[in-house]
Design a protein around this motif. Structure first.
Motif, PDB file in Angstrom:
ATOM      1  N   ASN A  51      -7.822  13.234   5.807  1.00 62.14           N
ATOM      2  CA  ASN A  51      -7.663  14.512   6.412  1.00 62.14           C
ATOM      3  C   ASN A  51      -8.941  15.408   5.648  1.00 62.14           C
ATOM      4  N   ASP A 274     -12.533   5.498   8.069  1.00 63.79           N
ATOM      5  CA  ASP A 274     -12.132   6.640   7.315  1.00 63.79           C
ATOM      6  C   ASP A 274     -13.237   7.362   6.544  1.00 63.79           C
ATOM      7  N   VAL A 356      -9.514  17.024  17.241  1.00 64.62           N
ATOM      8  CA  VAL A 356      -8.624  16.721  15.494  1.00 64.62           C
ATOM      9  C   VAL A 356      -7.604  15.474  15.778  1.00 64.62           C
ATOM     10  N   LYS A 360      -7.243  11.821  14.213  1.00 61.70           N
ATOM     11  CA  LYS A 360      -6.108  11.323  13.499  1.00 61.70           C
ATOM     12  C   LYS A 360      -5.694   9.754  14.282  1.00 61.70           C
ATOM     13  N   GLY A 366     -11.942  12.527   8.933  1.00 62.25           N
ATOM     14  CA  GLY A 366     -11.591  13.881   9.067  1.00 62.25           C
ATOM     15  C   GLY A 366     -12.525  14.494   9.929  1.00 62.25           C
ATOM     16  N   HIS A 385      -7.915  22.558  10.020  1.00 65.44           N
ATOM     17  CA  HIS A 385      -7.266  21.975   8.709  1.00 65.44           C
ATOM     18  C   HIS A 385      -5.640  21.962   9.053  1.00 65.44           C
ATOM     19  N   LEU A 388      -5.083  18.788  10.786  1.00 68.34           N
ATOM     20  CA  LEU A 388      -5.073  17.620   9.960  1.00 68.34           C
ATOM     21  C   LEU A 388      -4.290  17.376   8.845  1.00 68.34           C
ATOM     22  N   HIS A 389      -3.456  18.483   8.663  1.00 67.41           N
ATOM     23  CA  HIS A 389      -2.653  18.294   7.225  1.00 67.41           C
ATOM     24  C   HIS A 389      -1.131  18.407   7.509  1.00 67.41           C
TER      25      HIS A 389
END
Length: 389
Positions: A51, A274, A356, A360, A366, A385, A388-389
């Motif tokens: 992320n 990643d 996004v 994921k 990210g 953000h 992603l969180h």
């Protein structure tokens, strides 16, 4: 095999701390030394491999000040740009850049990783010169890390566009050696917690020509893939700046020319997903002299220019003669004004969120944006953000 090929590769296999920030430990101390305790315990709680949210902050950001940056929405802030010289020396450049760096160095933030990005522009030859000998590469690494230390940043980002052999045939290998020199300098002076990243082309032809992926993987914390600028003033007809998928009916037949296909191409290389970050533009492309067929899409044009997201949503979209459209395949919006014969391609909250979700769902590391000051409302970086969180 040259002597350059025998240089130390001690960084390969090191334990990465993707959100280690020295500010956490420098706050209130002024100390610059890094101990093993700092290196091992400095991962930020608000970020991890999957992320990362990387925002480029340009030295020419105008009224968008360091205080306007939403640090709580960023895992990494990349200051753009330091400048390499042909002899390998890296310099800050203008006084305005120095002033911005000084502001950032004093900013009281302990969670965001601060990185210095180094660029020489497109095909300038300067990066090629700087990487051409072992002496110049070492000078590059030392002077870049000197600046990093001076402004208390956490790492370096190399933005060579592109080491594809078009300046020197040795450029792809010299780029690997340049990354190695930087990684070794960072490790020797501060430790392996420091960050080394790069900005990379999404174009498969350039990827194959420019990067020794299996080699550079060992030196890098992540790669910012610049998945934008797919169409512009160089194109034959109006099209999308950063299409999620290729729209049917493209007159140029570029059915593989899109952001997701190119991220998957990078994923086919010998590097973990990643470590790959998907780039997202905070700007669009405006085309003039466009006929109204197909609401302006896939038409010839007389000129084209870039437009910031702010200008598009604040000044262009609200005009009554502009109609909003969404493409179901490209998964991006566009605007068209028949009265002004103008077509505008851009990304918005919906297209960013969709990208996004792709990041994921495919295990990428990210997202990255170019660049923060183009959306001073911080709407798009907030979308990145929050999803992603």
């Amino acid at each position: 095999m040259s002597n350059d090929d025998n240089q130390s590769s001690s960084s390969i296999g090191r334990k990465l701390t993707p959100n280690a920030s020295r500010r956490r430990f420098l706050k209130g101390t002024g100390a610059l030394a890094v101990t093993s305790t700092l290196a091992s315990g400095s991962a930020s709680a608000h970020g991890s491999y999957g992320n990362r949210v990387v925002g480029y902050y340009p030295g020419w950001a105008g009224s968008y000040e360091p205080a306007d940056v939403p640090y709580d929405k960023l895992t990494h802030l990349n200051f753009a740009f330091l400048e390499p010289q042909s002899d390998g020396t890296v310099v800050v450049g203008s006084q305005s850049k120095k002033d911005r760096l000084s502001e950032l160095s004093n900013y009281d933030d302990t969670g965001t990783v601060f990185i210095l990005s180094i660029s020489a522009g497109w095909y300038s030859g300067t990066f090629s010169d700087a990487a051409s000998t072992a002496e110049r590469r070492q000078r590059f690494a030392k002077t870049a890390v000197d600046i990093m230390e001076q402004y208390q940043f956490d790492g370096l980002d190399l933005d060579w566009e592109y080491p594809d052999g078009s300046i020197r045939a040795e450029d792809p290998h010299n780029f690997s050696l340049l990354l190695e020199a930087c990684r070794n300098e960072l490790d020797a002076r501060f430790g392996s917690w420091t960050h080394l990243t790069m900005a990379a082309s999404p174009n498969p032809n350039i990827v194959d020509d420019a990067y020794e992926v299996e080699t550079i993987d060992g030196y890098l914390d992540h790669i910012n893939v610049m998945t934008y600028d797919y169409h512009g003033d160089w194109s034959n007809d109006t099209n999308f700046n950063a299409p999620f998928d290729s729209p049917p009916g493209d007159p140029d037949g570029q059915q593989d020319w899109n952001t997701t296909n190119h991220m998957q191409y990078w994923a086919s290389k010998p590097i973990a997903n990643d470590k790959l970050l998907m780039g997202m533009p905070f700007y669009g492309r405006s085309y003039s002299g466009v006929a109204g067929t197909n609401d302006g899409l896939f038409n010839s044009f007389s000129s084209s220019t870039s437009e910031t997201y702010y200008d598009i949503v604040q000044n262009i979209k609200p005009q009554a003669d502009y109609e909003y459209h969404w493409h179901p395949d490209a998964q991006v919006p566009w605007l068209y004004s028949a009265a002004e014969d103008t077509f505008v391609s851009y990304d918005n909250v919906d297209s960013i969120k969709n990208k996004v979700d792709f990041v994921k769902n495919n295990g990428f590391g990210g997202a990255m944006c170019w660049e923060l000051s183009q959306d001073p409302s911080n709407t798009l970086i907030g979308t990145m953000h929050d999803n992603l969180h």
